[in-house]
Design an enzyme around this catalytic site. Structure first.
Site, PDB file in Angstrom:
ATOM      1  N   ASP A 156       0.828  -1.070   0.103  1.00 62.85           N
ATOM      2  CA  ASP A 156      -0.028  -0.058  -0.067  1.00 62.85           C
ATOM      3  C   ASP A 156       0.777   1.298  -0.043  1.00 62.85           C
ATOM      4  O   ASP A 156       2.126   1.244   0.420  1.00 62.85           O
ATOM      5  CB  ASP A 156      -0.734   0.056   1.254  1.00 62.85           C
ATOM      6  CG  ASP A 156      -2.140   0.838   0.904  1.00 62.85           C
ATOM      7  OD1 ASP A 156      -2.195   1.517   0.065  1.00 62.85           O
ATOM      8  OD2 ASP A 156      -3.560   0.515   1.647  1.00 62.85           O
ATOM      9  N   PHE A 157       0.425   2.378  -0.518  1.00 66.18           N
ATOM     10  CA  PHE A 157       1.119   3.561  -0.725  1.00 66.18           C
ATOM     11  C   PHE A 157       2.029   4.354   0.350  1.00 66.18           C
ATOM     12  O   PHE A 157       1.348   4.358   1.370  1.00 66.18           O
ATOM     13  CB  PHE A 157       0.407   4.638  -1.465  1.00 66.18           C
ATOM     14  CG  PHE A 157      -0.033   4.183  -2.858  1.00 66.18           C
ATOM     15  CD1 PHE A 157       0.210   3.098  -3.462  1.00 66.18           C
ATOM     16  CD2 PHE A 157      -0.382   5.613  -3.764  1.00 66.18           C
ATOM     17  CE1 PHE A 157      -0.041   2.684  -4.597  1.00 66.18           C
ATOM     18  CE2 PHE A 157      -0.584   4.998  -5.117  1.00 66.18           C
ATOM     19  CZ  PHE A 157      -0.579   3.791  -5.599  1.00 66.18           C
TER      20      PHE A 157
END
Length: 731
Positions: free
Chosen positions: A292-293
């Site tokens: 995830d970012f």
């Protein structure tokens, strides 16, 4: 339970209409698709076998790469500064306004991964992409064929935006409906989530776009998502929170996004057990994992050694740090080669299969907008209709009062990473005016109860739009206001699962003033009803219905469309009947039971059962039959439309485990089918389920096992025992 031969119901089901296979009329990449002739069931070119066929080629390419080149394929190409600059007010951009690139070495023939977010459509662009209803809404359709068609449309728009990966297959299971991002998944039931998510995967990848499923795993909290460590026992892990991920991988999903949270003390972005043991070894996943970012990885060595393949969307812990970790002997170069092999072979397979070059006219085209409208018509759920107040008769309801601050608001869901930017959004007020132009429609926000009551008493019908928007629930965002203070937007529904107090007061004040009173609810998950539902005649659950939602709401209110949605969650009478969650915490334990399975086990009657929804026609279910055949079980029944208009019904099959020697649910959903019938029409509906879906996880033997016993089998129209016919199956 006494078996009944007949079951009469008043909830509609939708016929899964036969759809044709989409066959491209072009043969080369030079051709450009400027329109859509209609996509049916998927012809997936990039099957797992096809992708694995690129392994040798990927390995040959890797032999020509330096360590630095290999590692460059394992991270996003945008810097954190560039990302933040693009999000500043006045920049003219927004999150993911263009696809985010990762890796790629053109001189070596290695394509970049080009990331597009979702899931209610493609996040890229402004005033372009089709905004479909949110996934929770689409879950309410119980229509996998429709979801597959939506996947095709999304896949085409990803390609037209210049992307090659869609990270919008969100399949996390809400342990408690207060989770702010519930709207991004399909409901509370693992089997249902797996079926709907698999359909989206097939559709997206049918357009040769990589489908990325997320967030792996145990991501059911928003406010604490960066710090919480989730724990549960082994059966809960394998029977409740992981099966739908495996379903989507079995459907062919080629990428997985790991989650921010920790599981049993270890960050999921570098969780060797989840990423290495479960995903890649036990489930034989052939694709690649991305973080995830920004905050999805925080340890170079641990992430790389545990099975993380790609750091997104910027590179902070991989890149040069990973090169040094390999050189210093902390990460074997073999690990790098394994990750890069997964990335290269997956992207080569999808890029070389893509042969249609959709141009910008595909984005937000009329065919896709009509598909969004079709979905909006099918998912809106009628949950109360006392005295058959709905549908309204245009001749009788000439003066209509519309109340509520949400009535004229473009409300498509949260404002986080899933926000889509369509050309327009039809609000409920605009939809009512469009669908019934001859009606005198008065709008008032309801801020003064005395005035609202006066207006209601003078109207022929009252429609109240209530519920939530991005400020109440969604991806948690903390923003700095102009005065320097911090403004928190979205997040989990910490304080209540009901309506705002002012909305409850408005409904309770206005409802008794007009017998033709209707409440339309907006929200990403269950909303408590019991404080106000007795004061109104009808209630519609609209979830977040997309860019054409206002049109569909109006069509259903006036009877142009017969509602057919079913609740993909249970609605309890008390919030305390649900599993309790500490929303701001560093630790959270998930129990085995949640949703309808918890209420069933504790013999608590819900306000509304899972799978419930009413219709403007009536149906009769009869002649239930159940049997076991080899590796599958089958349930069937006759369904007859006994009312006066065409309608749709969702037939649901459940299996029961009362004879189990271990602790198991009373029953679980194990199949569903949406069918459409004309007045007087009768059809036989057959639902099948693999026997493996009846297994339990034996923690002592560390494997799924089938109990050989007599199982209850149910078929009907909701999880309520009164809506089900019962039989038995022996395995």
């Amino acid at each position: 339970m006494k078996r009944r031969k007949f079951l009469e119901i008043t909830s509609l089901g939708s016929a899964a209409l036969a759809t044709s296979i989409y066959v491209p009329s072009v043969t080369g990449k030079a051709a450009i698709r400027t329109g859509v002739t209609g996509a049916g069931l998927s012809v997936m070119k990039c099957t797992k076998a096809k992708r694995l066929g690129y392994t040798k080629r990927a390995e040959e390419i890797i032999k020509t790469l330096t360590l630095g080149e290999k590692v460059s394929l394992m991270g996003g190409n945008i810097t954190l500064e560039e990302l933040m600059d693009s999000l500043k007010p006045g920049s003219g951009n927004h999150y993911n306004s263009v696809p985010y690139h990762a890796g790629g070495i053109a001189s070596k023939g290695i394509p970049a991964m080009k990331f597009c977010d979702g899931p209610r459509g493609v996040v890229c662009g402004t005033g372009k992409s089709t905004c479909f209803p949110v996934s929770m809404f689409r879950g309410a359709t119980f229509d996998t064929e429709l979801e597959e068609k939506i996947g095709h449309a999304i896949g085409r728009e990803v390609r037209a935006h210049g992307g090659n990966l869609f990270a919008g297959v969100c399949i996390n299971l809400p342990y408690n409906p207060g989770w702010g991002r519930s709207q991004e998944t399909y409901g509370e039931d693992s089997f249902h989530i797996g079926q709907m998510g698999s359909a989206l995967v097939r559709g997206v990848q049918g357009e040769n776009v990589v489908a990325c499923i997320k967030h792996f795993a145990f991501n059911q909290m928003e406010i604490s998502r960066f710090k919480v460590s989730v724990d549960c026992d082994k059966r809960t892990e394998r029977e409740v929170f992981l099966p739908h991920f495996k379903d989507c991988l079995d459907a062919g999903a080629a990428s997985v996004m790991s989650s921010y949270n920790l599981f049993q003390g270890t960050k999921c972005g570098h969780h060797k057990y989840l990423l290495g043991t479960v995903l890649k070894k036990e489930w034989d996943f052939d694709g690649f994992v991305m973080s995830d970012f920004v905050w999805g990885v925080n340890d170079t060595v641990e992430a790389a050694n545990s099975g993380q393949d790609m750091e997104m969307c910027n590179t902070m812990y991989f890149g040069e740090k990973l090169v040094k970790a390999v050189q210093d002997g902390f990460v074997p170069e073999e690990k790098i080669d394994q990750s890069v092999t997964r990335i290269i072979r997956t992207l080569l397979a999808f890029e070389e299969a893509y042969d249609q070059n959709y141009d910008q006219s595909v984005i937000g085209c009329n065919e896709h907008i009509q598909l969004a409208l079709e979905c909006a018509r099918k998912g809106i759920t009628l949950v109360q209709n006392n005295n058959s107040v709905l549908p309204l008769n245009r001749k009788d309801a000439k003066k209509i009062l519309v109340l509520g601050k949400l009535a004229d608001k473009e409300n498509t869901g949260d404002n986080g990473s899933s926000k889509v930017f369509p050309a327009y959004v039809v609000t409920p007020l605009n939809g009512l005016k469009k669908i019934s132009p001859k009606s005198k429609i008065t709008y008032y926000d309801g801020s003064d109860l005395t005035e609202a009551k006066k207006l209601a008493a003078a109207a022929d019908a009252v429609i109240i739009i209530a519920g939530n928007d991005f400020s109440d629930e969604g991806e948690y965002v903390s923003e700095r206001a102009s005065d320097g203070s911090t403004v928190e937007i979205g997040g989990d529904r910490v304080n209540t699962l009901g309506l705002h107090n002012e909305e409850i007061e408005l409904i309770n004040a206005v409802g008794p003033e007009n017998k033709n009173s209707v409440v339309v609810l907006y929200g990403g998950n269950m909303i408590m009803l019991d404080k106000w539902k007795e004061q109104v005649s009808s209630v519609l659950m609209a979830y977040y219905p997309g860019m054409e939602g206002g049109t569909a709401i109006a069509e259903i209110i006036f009877g142009d469309v017969n509602p057919g949605g079913k609740l993909p969650f249970v609605t309890p009478q008390k919030e305390s009947d649900l599993p309790q969650v500490k929303w701001n915490t560093e630790s959270q334990f998930y129990g085995y039971y949640h949703g309808y399975s918890k209420l069933d086990k504790e013999k608590i009657k819900p306000s509304l059962p899972y799978g419930f929804g009413l219709s403007y026609t009536t149906f009769l279910l009869s002649e239930a039959e159940f049997k076991a055949e080899g590796d599958k079980i089958t349930g069937s029944c006759l369904v007859k439309n006994t009312g006066g208009r065409e309608g749709e019904e969702v037939v649901q099959m459940y299996t029961g485990f009362r004879n189990s020697a271990i602790d198991r649910p009373v029953k679980l959903l194990r199949g569903f089918k949406r069918v459409s019938l004309k007045p007087g029409e009768e059809i036989k509906v057959t639902i099948t389920c693999p026997v493996e879906k009846l297994c339990w996880y034996n923690p002592m033997k560390e494997q799924m096992e089938l109990e050989h016993m007599e199982y209850e089998a149910y078929i009907g129209t909701s999880s309520d025992p009164d809506d089900l016919m019962q039989g038995r199956i022996t395995l």
